[in-house]
Design an enzyme around this catalytic site. Structure first.
Site, short mmCIF file in Angstrom:
data_model
loop_
_atom_site.label_atom_id
_atom_site.label_comp_id
_atom_site.label_asym_id
_atom_site.label_seq_id
_atom_site.Cartn_x
_atom_site.Cartn_y
_atom_site.Cartn_z
N TYR A 33 0.83 -1.19 0.00
CA TYR A 33 0.00 0.00 0.00
C TYR A 33 0.86 1.25 0.00
O TYR A 33 2.07 1.18 0.21
CB TYR A 33 -0.97 0.00 1.19
CG TYR A 33 -0.34 0.29 2.53
CD1 TYR A 33 0.50 -0.61 3.15
CD2 TYR A 33 -0.58 1.50 3.19
CE1 TYR A 33 1.08 -0.34 4.38
CE2 TYR A 33 -0.01 1.79 4.42
CZ TYR A 33 0.82 0.86 5.01
OH TYR A 33 1.39 1.13 6.22
N ARG A 100 -7.46 -20.53 -2.44
CA ARG A 100 -6.46 -20.39 -1.37
C ARG A 100 -5.33 -21.41 -1.52
O ARG A 100 -5.59 -22.62 -1.52
CB ARG A 100 -7.13 -20.53 0.00
CG ARG A 100 -6.17 -20.25 1.15
CD ARG A 100 -6.87 -20.31 2.51
NE ARG A 100 -5.94 -20.00 3.57
CZ ARG A 100 -5.08 -20.87 4.10
NH1 ARG A 100 -5.07 -22.11 3.69
NH2 ARG A 100 -4.24 -20.49 5.05
N LYS A 148 6.50 -2.10 1.81
CA LYS A 148 5.34 -1.52 2.51
C LYS A 148 4.14 -2.45 2.36
O LYS A 148 3.23 -2.21 1.57
CB LYS A 148 5.06 -0.12 1.97
CG LYS A 148 4.16 0.72 2.89
CD LYS A 148 4.18 2.18 2.47
CE LYS A 148 3.10 3.00 3.13
NZ LYS A 148 3.25 3.17 4.57
N GLU A 180 11.98 2.07 14.29
CA GLU A 180 11.11 3.17 13.83
C GLU A 180 9.86 3.17 14.68
O GLU A 180 9.72 2.38 15.60
CB GLU A 180 10.78 3.00 12.34
CG GLU A 180 10.14 1.66 12.02
CD GLU A 180 10.00 1.39 10.53
OE1 GLU A 180 9.98 2.34 9.72
OE2 GLU A 180 9.87 0.20 10.17
N LEU A 205 11.19 1.05 7.10
CA LEU A 205 10.63 1.53 5.84
C LEU A 205 11.33 2.83 5.46
O LEU A 205 11.53 3.71 6.31
CB LEU A 205 9.12 1.79 6.01
CG LEU A 205 8.42 2.22 4.72
CD1 LEU A 205 8.31 1.04 3.75
CD2 LEU A 205 7.04 2.78 5.01
C1 LIG Z 1 6.59 1.47 9.61
C2 LIG Z 1 6.59 2.81 8.94
N1 LIG Z 1 7.72 3.53 8.93
C3 LIG Z 1 7.76 4.75 8.36
C4 LIG Z 1 6.64 5.31 7.77
C5 LIG Z 1 6.73 6.68 7.17
O1 LIG Z 1 6.72 6.61 5.76
P1 LIG Z 1 6.16 7.82 4.88
O2 LIG Z 1 6.95 9.03 5.28
O3 LIG Z 1 6.44 7.40 3.48
O4 LIG Z 1 4.71 7.95 5.21
C6 LIG Z 1 5.44 4.58 7.74
C7 LIG Z 1 4.25 5.13 7.11
O5 LIG Z 1 3.20 4.53 7.08
C8 LIG Z 1 5.42 3.30 8.34
O6 LIG Z 1 4.30 2.57 8.36
#
Ligand SMILES: Cc1ncc(COP(=O)(O)O)c(C=O)c1O
Length: 285
Positions: A33, A100, A148, A180, A205
């Protein structure tokens, strides 16, 4: 006004927005997503989100469901149809509908593509004025956090644990260092004024907001270090903050009950939030 949702080529009223129970996104969390923020009816950093989507899909051996230009026009059409001036567009792609089976279906299986909007104030955000209270929680997510995916159960549980402890959100800790936040990247400002955030790898991420905010910081001659930090280092820092597409830059005022700095949103976080919002207003499309 009834919200209009995009489902596999069609713009439909929300109650008609439906997908199959055999969708692999539903059965296996086999999907990715993106969330793109909207300011003044325009998309912030669309190209960055599209590039990350392409990468997430490639890592999972999935195709882009359509061209970047088509994705842009779907985003824009939804903003217009739903009269969004501020908020977000959510996009999800899954491996599609198949009986499935743990084995991936044939590559010819059409992906599922859905998008919807949420109208909400993102620039004037009370949490950014007050500053967030954070608790630390062990990071037990899978090892490919650079993709993501829609596997968001643990981040959701972590957020609930934070709420039960009277905090706003959680920072995730692995091997003694912060990875994070549940849905954002995490930063501290050390006593000598250096901005520190975790270096990019499969542990976190690669936030699109992270890239833009680090550029703002460097443009403002702020010193940036990309490396791991501990919760103890964060508690002793001058400031702390998070970044995400809809949270922009959000100050953190407390970590595990200890005030960060003077317990108020700090000047670096405030300055970066202002710079990022100004830059986004200029570059949004
Ligand atoms: C685990 C995680 N880290 C960092 C971010 C920040 O990413 P972005 O700045 O692209 O929204 C998100 C955003 O949903 C996230 O889910």
């Amino acid at each position: 006004m009834e919200r209009i949702v995009y489902v596999n080529g069609n713009y439909v009223p929300e109650p008609d927005a439906k997908i199959s129970v055999f969708d692999r996104g539903f059965l296996f969390a086999d999907g990715v997503y993106e969330v793109t923020s909207v300011i003044d009816g325009k998309l912030v950093d669309f190209a960055g989100h599209a590039a990350r989507l392409r990468r997430s899909l490639a890592e999972l051996k999935m195709e882009m469901p359509c061209s970047q230009e088509e994705l842009l026009s779907i985003h824009r059409e939804l903003i217009v149809r739903n009269e969004v001036t501020e908020g977000l567009v959510y996009l999800q792609v899954t491996r599609g509908v198949a009986d499935r089976d743990f084995v991936f279906p044939s590559a010819a299986t059409p992906p599922t593509l859905i998008l919807f909007t949420q109208s909400k104030a993102v620039v004037d955000n009370p949490l950014a004025d007050r500053g967030a209270r954070i608790v630390s929680i062990e990071d037990i997510r899978w090892g490919r956090r650079d993709i993501k995916t829609v596997q968001l159960l643990y981040p959701s549980m972590a957020k609930m644990i934070a709420r039960e402890k009277g905090a706003d959100d959680a920072w995730l800790v692995e091997d003694g260092v912060v990875t994070e936040g549940t849905s954002n990247n995490a930063y501290i400002v050390t006593q000598d004024g250096t901005i520190v955030t975790r270096d990019l790898s499969s542990h976190i991420l690669a936030g699109i907001t992270r890239a833009a905010v680090l550029k703002c910081a460097r443009d403002l001659q702020m010193k940036v270090e990309e490396r791991p930090f501990t919760i103890a280092e964060a508690q002793a820092a001058r400031e702390a903050f998070t970044t995400s597409a809809t949270g922009f830059v959000c100050p953190v005022i407390e970590i595990d009950g200890a005030a960060v700095g003077d317990g108020q949103p700090g000047p670096v976080a405030r300055r970066l939030r202002q710079a990022y919002v100004e830059e986004s207003r200029k570059s949004a499309i």
